[in-house]
Design a protein around this motif. Sequence first.
Motif, PDB file in Angstrom:
ATOM      1  N   ALA A   1       1.644  14.595  -1.027  1.00 49.02           N
ATOM      2  CA  ALA A   1       0.374  13.891  -0.838  1.00 49.02           C
ATOM      3  C   ALA A   1       0.353  13.215   0.526  1.00 49.02           C
ATOM      4  CB  ALA A   1       0.183  12.853  -1.943  1.00 49.02           C
ATOM      5  N   ASN A   2      -0.795  13.304   1.190  1.00 42.70           N
ATOM      6  CA  ASN A   2      -0.987  12.601   2.451  1.00 42.70           C
ATOM      7  C   ASN A   2      -1.173  11.113   2.188  1.00 42.70           C
ATOM      8  OD1 ASN A   2      -0.906  15.016   3.871  1.00 42.70           O
ATOM      9  ND2 ASN A   2      -3.127  15.273   3.858  1.00 42.70           N
ATOM     10  N   VAL A   3      -0.726  10.294   3.136  1.00 43.50           N
ATOM     11  CA  VAL A   3      -0.817   8.843   2.996  1.00 43.50           C
ATOM     12  C   VAL A   3      -1.355   8.240   4.284  1.00 43.50           C
ATOM     13  CG1 VAL A   3       0.476   6.702   2.646  1.00 43.50           C
ATOM     14  CG2 VAL A   3       1.126   8.765   1.389  1.00 43.50           C
TER      15      VAL A   3
ATOM     16  N   ASP B   1       0.833  -1.213   0.000  1.00 39.93           N
ATOM     17  CA  ASP B   1       0.000   0.000   0.000  1.00 39.93           C
ATOM     18  C   ASP B   1       0.864   1.259   0.000  1.00 39.93           C
ATOM     19  OD1 ASP B   1      -2.302  -1.486   0.021  1.00 39.93           O
ATOM     20  OD2 ASP B   1      -2.661  -1.300   2.182  1.00 39.93           O
ATOM     21  N   LEU B   2       1.965   1.251   0.755  1.00 42.66           N
ATOM     22  CA  LEU B   2       2.858   2.410   0.795  1.00 42.66           C
ATOM     23  C   LEU B   2       3.520   2.632  -0.563  1.00 42.66           C
ATOM     24  CD1 LEU B   2       4.556   2.020   4.288  1.00 42.66           C
ATOM     25  CD2 LEU B   2       2.717   3.579   3.636  1.00 42.66           C
TER      26      LEU B   2
ATOM     27  N   GLY C   1       6.448  13.398  -0.978  1.00 43.87           N
ATOM     28  CA  GLY C   1       6.515  14.606  -1.792  1.00 43.87           C
ATOM     29  C   GLY C   1       7.802  14.696  -2.583  1.00 43.87           C
ATOM     30  N   ASP C   2       7.908  15.769  -3.331  1.00 41.68           N
ATOM     31  CA  ASP C   2       9.115  16.042  -4.116  1.00 41.68           C
ATOM     32  C   ASP C   2       9.314  17.544  -4.167  1.00 41.68           C
ATOM     33  OD1 ASP C   2      11.048  14.601  -6.334  1.00 41.68           O
ATOM     34  OD2 ASP C   2      10.554  16.659  -6.885  1.00 41.68           O
ATOM     35  N   TRP C   3      10.464  18.019  -3.674  1.00 42.26           N
ATOM     36  CA  TRP C   3      10.728  19.458  -3.630  1.00 42.26           C
ATOM     37  C   TRP C   3      10.993  20.032  -5.004  1.00 42.26           C
ATOM     38  CZ3 TRP C   3      14.060  17.998   1.077  1.00 42.26           C
ATOM     39  CH2 TRP C   3      13.294  18.098   2.247  1.00 42.26           C
ATOM     40  N   ARG C   4      11.456  19.223  -5.928  1.00 38.89           N
ATOM     41  CA  ARG C   4      11.751  19.740  -7.275  1.00 38.89           C
ATOM     42  C   ARG C   4      10.461  20.100  -8.009  1.00 38.89           C
ATOM     43  NH1 ARG C   4      12.485  16.771 -12.052  1.00 38.89           N
ATOM     44  NH2 ARG C   4      12.519  14.869 -10.820  1.00 38.89           N
TER      45      ARG C   4
ATOM     46  N   PHE D   1       3.156   6.097  -3.226  1.00 40.57           N
ATOM     47  CA  PHE D   1       4.145   6.862  -3.984  1.00 40.57           C
ATOM     48  C   PHE D   1       3.725   6.957  -5.453  1.00 40.57           C
ATOM     49  CE2 PHE D   1       6.855   5.675  -0.381  1.00 40.57           C
ATOM     50  CZ  PHE D   1       7.578   6.835  -0.178  1.00 40.57           C
ATOM     51  N   LEU D   2       3.318   5.828  -6.005  1.00 39.76           N
ATOM     52  CA  LEU D   2       2.917   5.794  -7.418  1.00 39.76           C
ATOM     53  C   LEU D   2       1.709   6.684  -7.659  1.00 39.76           C
ATOM     54  CD1 LEU D   2       3.331   1.956  -8.065  1.00 39.76           C
ATOM     55  CD2 LEU D   2       4.877   3.786  -8.791  1.00 39.76           C
ATOM     56  N   ASN D   3       0.761   6.669  -6.721  1.00 39.54           N
ATOM     57  CA  ASN D   3      -0.430   7.520  -6.859  1.00 39.54           C
ATOM     58  C   ASN D   3      -0.075   8.995  -6.861  1.00 39.54           C
ATOM     59  OD1 ASN D   3      -1.984   5.204  -6.866  1.00 39.54           O
ATOM     60  ND2 ASN D   3      -2.655   5.398  -4.739  1.00 39.54           N
ATOM     61  N   ALA D   4       1.026   9.329  -6.181  1.00 39.16           N
ATOM     62  CA  ALA D   4       1.480  10.727  -6.122  1.00 39.16           C
ATOM     63  C   ALA D   4       2.367  11.089  -7.312  1.00 39.16           C
ATOM     64  CB  ALA D   4       2.235  10.968  -4.821  1.00 39.16           C
ATOM     65  N   GLY D   5       2.585  10.137  -8.228  1.00 37.35           N
ATOM     66  CA  GLY D   5       3.417  10.404  -9.399  1.00 37.35           C
ATOM     67  C   GLY D   5       4.897  10.226  -9.141  1.00 37.35           C
TER      68      GLY D   5
END
Length: 282
Positions: free
Chosen positions: A67-69, A7-8, A59-62, A12-16
């Motif tokens: 996204a909350n998980v 699930d974790l 998340g990604d700073w770039r 990540f995949l759901n957040a791109g």
Amino acid sequence: MNALYLDLNQAFLNAGLTPPDRILVDGKLHRYAQPDKPKSVSSWYVFFDSGSGVTGVVGDWRTGLSANVSTWRDKSITQTDMDAAKAMMAQARAHAKKARKAEQDATARRAVLIWNNTIPANQNHQYLKRKCLPPFGLREASGNLIIPITDIDNVLWSIQTIKPNGEKRFLSGGRTKDCMSWIEGKRTDTLYIAEGWATAASVAFYTTNTAACAFNAGNMTNVATAIRKKYPNVPIVIVADHDEVGIKAAKQAASKTGADFWYPPTQGHDFNDWMIESGVMG
């Protein structure tokens, strides 16, 4: 790999984002690189074990995304579980924000040191000659052009280096969101915004007006908004690269700030290409 970690990974995949090779659930901020940017550890996550499941933020700073998980060991969760999860998400975001700010501050100090040890850029620098541009106040170090990255109040946050062959690099961990580099013109009755330094410098050269470089299409709206706030009565023109991403970003920035926008007629070209092609430069 158990169901919780599956699930974790999916979160990540759901957040791109591509998930890291190893996921730690320890309440600490962890950073890693995406496959397309192996030297940039801009992706991050913070996960807490609540007993009922795992909660946190990825998340990604770039790219600026986050996204909350929440994943649960048992589907029969209570309101108490939900409240605890929200509190952990808020804690995770605060942790990531603090870490990001500390990194940006450290990079800003490094940028000042680099800038203070530069010399005026050589007008015969290979990159400038290829772009048919004067230095416009740029600096140089070890044969590379040094471009200052400042906020709207001219505070230096980072730098971009451009090698003679055109290869560009930002300082790792530096702030670019809402930041820009100004190319000073003789006039300021209209302000222009473009993606890259050479494009903005070409606009300043052609119009004799001051132009700002936003460094990437995704930052165009941020820069336009900052400029509009500081100069509410000055006309703004967004000069896009003629590609799908550039035109979409320019339209969005123009719509949000009441600016005009323009792009060169030839697909795949930027303003510098158009200037050279039309014979204005070179």
